[in-house]
Design a protein around this motif. Structure first.
Motif, short mmCIF file in Angstrom:
data_model
loop_
_atom_site.label_atom_id
_atom_site.label_comp_id
_atom_site.label_asym_id
_atom_site.label_seq_id
_atom_site.Cartn_x
_atom_site.Cartn_y
_atom_site.Cartn_z
N VAL A 50 0.84 -1.20 0.00
CA VAL A 50 0.00 0.00 0.00
C VAL A 50 0.87 1.25 0.00
N GLU A 51 2.01 1.21 0.70
CA GLU A 51 2.92 2.36 0.72
C GLU A 51 3.43 2.67 -0.68
N GLU A 52 3.77 1.64 -1.44
CA GLU A 52 4.22 1.85 -2.81
C GLU A 52 3.12 2.44 -3.67
N VAL A 53 1.89 2.00 -3.43
CA VAL A 53 0.76 2.52 -4.21
C VAL A 53 0.56 4.00 -3.92
N LEU A 54 0.59 4.38 -2.64
CA LEU A 54 0.39 5.79 -2.28
C LEU A 54 1.52 6.66 -2.81
N ALA A 55 2.75 6.12 -2.75
CA ALA A 55 3.87 6.90 -3.27
C ALA A 55 3.77 7.06 -4.78
N ALA A 56 3.32 6.00 -5.46
CA ALA A 56 3.20 6.08 -6.92
C ALA A 56 2.08 7.01 -7.34
N ALA A 57 1.03 7.11 -6.48
CA ALA A 57 -0.09 8.00 -6.84
C ALA A 57 0.38 9.43 -6.96
N GLY A 58 1.31 9.86 -6.05
CA GLY A 58 1.89 11.19 -6.15
C GLY A 58 0.86 12.26 -6.35
N ALA A 59 -0.08 12.38 -5.42
CA ALA A 59 -1.17 13.34 -5.55
C ALA A 59 -0.64 14.72 -5.89
N GLY A 60 -1.19 15.34 -6.89
CA GLY A 60 -0.79 16.69 -7.29
C GLY A 60 0.23 16.70 -8.40
N GLU A 61 0.83 15.53 -8.75
CA GLU A 61 1.82 15.49 -9.81
C GLU A 61 1.14 15.29 -11.16
N ASP B 147 4.58 3.26 -16.86
CA ASP B 147 3.80 2.30 -16.05
C ASP B 147 2.34 2.72 -16.08
N PRO B 148 1.47 1.97 -16.77
CA PRO B 148 0.05 2.36 -16.83
C PRO B 148 -0.59 2.40 -15.46
N ALA B 149 -0.17 1.54 -14.52
CA ALA B 149 -0.76 1.56 -13.19
C ALA B 149 -0.46 2.87 -12.48
N VAL B 150 0.78 3.37 -12.63
CA VAL B 150 1.15 4.65 -12.01
C VAL B 150 0.34 5.79 -12.63
N ALA B 151 0.19 5.78 -13.95
CA ALA B 151 -0.60 6.83 -14.62
C ALA B 151 -2.04 6.82 -14.14
N ALA B 152 -2.62 5.63 -14.00
CA ALA B 152 -4.01 5.55 -13.54
C ALA B 152 -4.13 6.02 -12.11
N LEU B 153 -3.16 5.69 -11.26
CA LEU B 153 -3.21 6.12 -9.86
C LEU B 153 -3.10 7.64 -9.75
N ARG B 154 -2.21 8.23 -10.52
CA ARG B 154 -2.04 9.68 -10.44
C ARG B 154 -3.25 10.42 -11.01
N ARG B 155 -3.84 9.85 -12.02
CA ARG B 155 -5.05 10.46 -12.56
C ARG B 155 -6.17 10.40 -11.55
N ALA B 156 -6.32 9.24 -10.86
CA ALA B 156 -7.34 9.11 -9.83
C ALA B 156 -7.09 10.07 -8.67
N ALA B 157 -5.81 10.23 -8.29
CA ALA B 157 -5.49 11.16 -7.20
C ALA B 157 -5.81 12.59 -7.58
N ALA B 158 -5.54 12.95 -8.83
CA ALA B 158 -5.85 14.31 -9.28
C ALA B 158 -7.36 14.56 -9.28
N LEU B 159 -8.12 13.61 -9.74
CA LEU B 159 -9.57 13.75 -9.75
C LEU B 159 -10.11 13.86 -8.33
N ARG B 160 -9.54 13.08 -7.41
CA ARG B 160 -9.99 13.14 -6.02
C ARG B 160 -9.70 14.50 -5.42
N ALA B 161 -8.48 15.01 -5.67
CA ALA B 161 -8.14 16.33 -5.13
C ALA B 161 -9.04 17.41 -5.71
N GLU B 162 -9.34 17.31 -7.00
CA GLU B 162 -10.22 18.29 -7.64
C GLU B 162 -11.62 18.23 -7.05
N ALA B 163 -12.12 17.03 -6.79
CA ALA B 163 -13.46 16.90 -6.24
C ALA B 163 -13.52 17.44 -4.82
N LEU B 164 -12.48 17.19 -4.02
CA LEU B 164 -12.48 17.69 -2.64
C LEU B 164 -12.34 19.20 -2.59
#
Length: 435
Positions: free
Chosen positions: A381-392, A402-419
């Motif tokens: 889970v720590e690797e997942v959160l680090a790869a998400a890199g919210a705001g990057e 890495d498609p998984a990293v791209a999907a995680l960062r996109r999801a983090a950006a959408l979450r930050a925008e929604a909040l």
């Protein structure tokens, strides 16, 4: 019954005569050794050491085998089941007891229903089998059905007696009903003994597995999950019967095959009257065969353990209370690798212990096989959160590789925008409070 058919409108459950040697050999033949490149079978003494002195092995049943085949990467369960360790008592001693199991009421009800189905020489059972597998033909009279005695000493003796009864019934060319035969199937290099509710021998030389369950079949429908579990158990029995069928065909000269449609017998509606459906187990059979072949052999797992490793609970004089320190026992358990997934909670007594360790390690497997597959090389889970890199920027070069990293960062950006755009609603005026 295939997955598509499993709905059934809701779930359509649809002596050897060889002469003796003139002069017996004074020296018995040596037991065959391991094949080249193959490690020797783990000794019974080593398995006894793993269980503990004086501890009888706990036999495997088809339910446990089906669960083991569903998670072939779990070396821990393969070793504990192969050694006959009581995982329920082990989980209790570790402080993580299993929270599932059949109630005593369900066991008594199931035994009573099974006795009802097999009464009068299995007349109802053979009638149902004809209705579902041979419609339009009259069922055999009770006196035409052979019911051989399968009693013998120990599981090995019962397995041999079952094989002999199947051979004799097939050679006779008539009907036979084997009540609770004993069959052997190799699991991770060790024999496991399973006991189907019944096996029916047909005059044409085919064999049918019969599964008797106490869950109801209402208007021709049954619970899909329970039907699927019954199909997986029946597949284990079919798999165990196949080598016996090949041996019987070679000895009798008759074509013998195990039918890939098992007979599932359940109570009809809300009564205690039996009804039945034919269940196609080809898919479950192929899956079980493939998964059991993938299991790591028990001797390979045992050889990798420290010599002093044992799962002995050191039971007190009452035979139930474990006196071994839980920390020492947990160290022995952790010496064997596990492959925890959420599905283990419904199939393994050690699931709660393994889940706790998996959460402590932050393993993504605890989130399910689907999530694990989507995350690729990210293991914690720590690797997942680090790869998400919210705001990057999700389109940077690292994310593109890495498609998984791209999907995680996109999801983090959408979450930050929604909040950021979320507004906290103001309290309503003149609204009565909760009473």
């Amino acid at each position: 019954m295939s997955a598509a058919d499993a709905r059934l409108r809701r779930v359509n459950v649809f002596r050897d005569g060889r002469p003796a040697s003139a002069a017996p050999s004074p020296v018995p033949p040596a037991a065959p050794g391991p094949r080249p490149g193959e490690s020797p079978r783990v000794s019974r003494a080593r398995l006894a050491e793993l269980r503990g002195p004086g501890v009888r092995p706990r036999p495997l049943d088809a339910r446990a085998l089906a669960a083991l085949a569903a998670n072939p990467g779990c070396r821990r369960r393969a070793l504990l089941d192969g050694a006959g360790v009581d995982k329920g008592a082990l989980a209790q001693a570790l402080g993580s007891p299993a929270a599932y199991g059949r109630s005593q009421f369900a066991i008594v009800r199931g035994n009573a229903f099974e006795a009802r189905v097999k009464s009068d020489g299995g007349t109802d059972l053979l009638r149902l089998l004809h209705e579902r597998l041979a419609p339009g033909t009259p069922p055999p009279a009770p006196e035409e059905v052979a019911t051989p005695d399968l009693s013998a000493a120990g599981p090995e003796g019962r397995t041999a007696r079952t094989a002999l009864a199947l051979r004799e019934a097939t050679a006779a060319g008539g009907w036979a009903l084997l009540d609770h035969p004993m069959l052997a199937v190799e699991v991770a290099g060790s024999p496991a003994y399973v006991e189907p509710d019944a096996v029916v021998v047909h005059p044409d030389g085919s064999w049918t597995v019969v599964e008797i369950k106490s869950f109801p079949m209402i208007d021709g429908s049954a619970d899909a999950a329970k039907v699927g579990a019954a199909a997986r158990q029946a597949a284990v029995y079919v798999l165990a019967l196949e080598p016996v069928a090949r041996h019987t065909a070679a000895r009798t000269g008759r074509p013998v095959h195990v039918r890939d449609r098992a007979l599932l017998v359940c109570p009809k509606d809300f009564s205690n009257l039996p009804t039945a459906a034919a269940v196609d187990v080809r898919k479950q059979l192929a899956t079980t065969r493939r998964q059991l072949a993938r299991l790591t052999r028990v001797e390979e797992i045992a050889e990798a353990l420290p010599p002093e490793t044992t799962f002995d609970l050191r039971l007190a004089d009452d035979g139930r209370t474990a006196t071994r320190p839980p920390e020492e026992l947990a160290q022995a358990v952790e010496a064997v690798g596990a492959a925890y997934v959420p599905e283990c909670l419904a199939a393994c007594e050690l699931a709660f212990h393994c889940r706790g360790r998996s959460r402590e390690d932050g393993a993504v497997e605890a989130l399910g096989r689907g999530v694990r597959g989507e995350l690729g090389s990210l293991r914690t889970v720590e690797e997942v959160l680090a790869a998400a890199g919210a705001g990057e920027d999700p389109a940077d070069p690292e994310a593109e590789r890495d498609p998984a990293v791209a999907a995680l960062r996109r999801a983090a950006a959408l979450r930050a925008e929604a909040l950021a755009g979320a507004a906290v609603p103001a309290p309503r005026a003149k609204e009565p409070g909760c009473r």
